[in-house]
Design an enzyme around this catalytic site. Structure first.
Site, PDB file in Angstrom:
ATOM      1  N   LYS A 102      82.930 -47.561 -67.900  1.00 68.21           N
ATOM      2  CA  LYS A 102      84.135 -47.614 -68.722  1.00 68.21           C
ATOM      3  C   LYS A 102      84.870 -48.904 -68.345  1.00 68.21           C
ATOM      4  CE  LYS A 102      88.664 -45.663 -69.560  1.00 68.21           C
ATOM      5  NZ  LYS A 102      89.728 -44.750 -69.074  1.00 68.21           N
ATOM      6  N   GLY A 164      98.805 -42.444 -69.514  1.00 63.80           N
ATOM      7  CA  GLY A 164      99.685 -41.540 -68.785  1.00 63.80           C
ATOM      8  C   GLY A 164     100.996 -41.218 -69.461  1.00 63.80           C
ATOM      9  N   ALA A 191      93.358 -42.263 -73.497  1.00 64.64           N
ATOM     10  CA  ALA A 191      94.696 -42.536 -72.974  1.00 64.64           C
ATOM     11  C   ALA A 191      95.804 -42.092 -73.907  1.00 64.64           C
ATOM     12  CB  ALA A 191      94.888 -44.025 -72.644  1.00 64.64           C
ATOM     13  N   GLY A 192      96.863 -41.570 -73.305  1.00 64.42           N
ATOM     14  CA  GLY A 192      98.081 -41.248 -74.029  1.00 64.42           C
ATOM     15  C   GLY A 192      98.211 -39.823 -74.509  1.00 64.42           C
ATOM     16  N   ASN A 213      93.130 -37.628 -68.500  1.00 65.85           N
ATOM     17  CA  ASN A 213      93.198 -37.321 -67.082  1.00 65.85           C
ATOM     18  C   ASN A 213      94.521 -36.646 -66.736  1.00 65.85           C
ATOM     19  OD1 ASN A 213      92.190 -39.098 -64.073  1.00 65.85           O
ATOM     20  ND2 ASN A 213      93.425 -37.289 -64.221  1.00 65.85           N
ATOM     21  N   SER A 214      95.621 -37.390 -66.872  1.00 65.84           N
ATOM     22  CA  SER A 214      96.911 -36.920 -66.361  1.00 65.84           C
ATOM     23  C   SER A 214      97.361 -35.600 -66.970  1.00 65.84           C
ATOM     24  CB  SER A 214      97.988 -37.983 -66.603  1.00 65.84           C
ATOM     25  OG  SER A 214      97.672 -39.182 -65.952  1.00 65.84           O
TER      26      SER A 214
END
EC number: 2.8.1.10
Length: 265
Positions: A102, A164, A191-192, A213-214
């Site tokens: 990635k 994040g 992301a986001g 992830n977050s």
């Protein structure tokens, strides 16, 4: 195997939920979240791993992921130049024995937006070296075409919002346009995303998968949240394949009555 697999680099993936491995409260919680997610692509930040010295942590997570048929996707998070990203990708291939990478090359410290010039340069070099590059990019159509046609990337990973932030899909028009103009290219929202409903929305738009992830690792209950995202991704994909009704600017009766005779009792 799922009747609707996602094919990447000749690999058939039954799960369209890619999961990150950073920020979990303990190795056990991460392992349980991996199982609950059903993921078949687990990302790991090599720079973070080397700096923290937590290769054992990663090894445990990878063993759990591999038990359910998952692939490891090292990333170049923290790199701000093509040169650094290329070096880190080469280290990841040696360390983990995978050509998947990635590719992140950050150009702005505030938004963590990728640097399009350094990203394209790094992708071009890594593809020539035999890597399968998963580029973290924006929804910019010109950049995306250059990554595909000039660099040779097999897929794209446009952001939904800054990393994040949990803001969801911020540029719906741009993402729809990207999907429409590149109908045969695997597109992964990266992301986001902060809520399962946002992941479902991405799949409903026709995107092929999501990576996050977050939203899981920082949840009050990461394991339950991983399961919630798993179900949302599946529901979004099912809805897309079934065919969503088109929005209307006016009411449309769900039970038409005009032109029909009635028998009044």
């Amino acid at each position: 195997m799922s009747p609707d697999p996602l094919i990447i680099d000749g690999q058939a993936l039954s799960s369209r939920f890619f999961l990150g491995s950073a920020g979990y409260p303990s190795p056990q919680v991460l392992q349980d979240a991996i199982r609950a997610s059903g993921t078949q692509v687990l990302t790991v930040g090599l720079k973070r791993t080397l700096q923290a010295g937590d290769n054992g942590f990663v090894a445990q997570a990878l063993a759990t992921a591999q038990a359910q048929g998952a692939r490891l996707l090292p990333n170049t998070a923290g790199c701000r130049s093509a040169r650094d990203a290329i070096t880190l990708a080469q280290m990841a291939r040696e360390l983990y024995g995978t050509r998947w990478i990635k590719l992140e090359v950050i150009g702005d410290d505030h938004t963590l937006q990728p640097d399009p010039f350094e990203l394209l340069a790094a992708a071009s070099t890594l593809v020539k070296e035999g890597f399968t590059v998963f580029p973290y990019c924006t929804e910019d159509l010109i950049l995306c075409r250059r990554l595909l046609e000039d660099a040779g990337c097999p897929l794209l990973m446009p952001w939904g919002a800054p990393i994040g932030s949990g803001q969801g899909l911020q540029n719906l028009a741009g993402l729809r346009r990207l999907r429409e103009r590149l109908p045969d290219v695997p597109l992964v929202i990266d992301a986001g995303l902060g809520a399962p409903s946002q992941a479902a929305q991405a799949l409903e738009l026709g995107f092929d998968a999501v990576l996050l992830n977050s939203a899981v690792s920082q949840a009050r209950d990461p394991v339950a949240m991983a399961a919630a995202f798993r179900d949302a991704v599946q529901a979004g994909r099912q809805a897309y394949r079934a065919g969503l009704m088109a929005p209307q600017d006016f009411a449309v009766a769900s039970t038409p009555v005009s032109g029909h005779a009635f028998v009044l009792g």
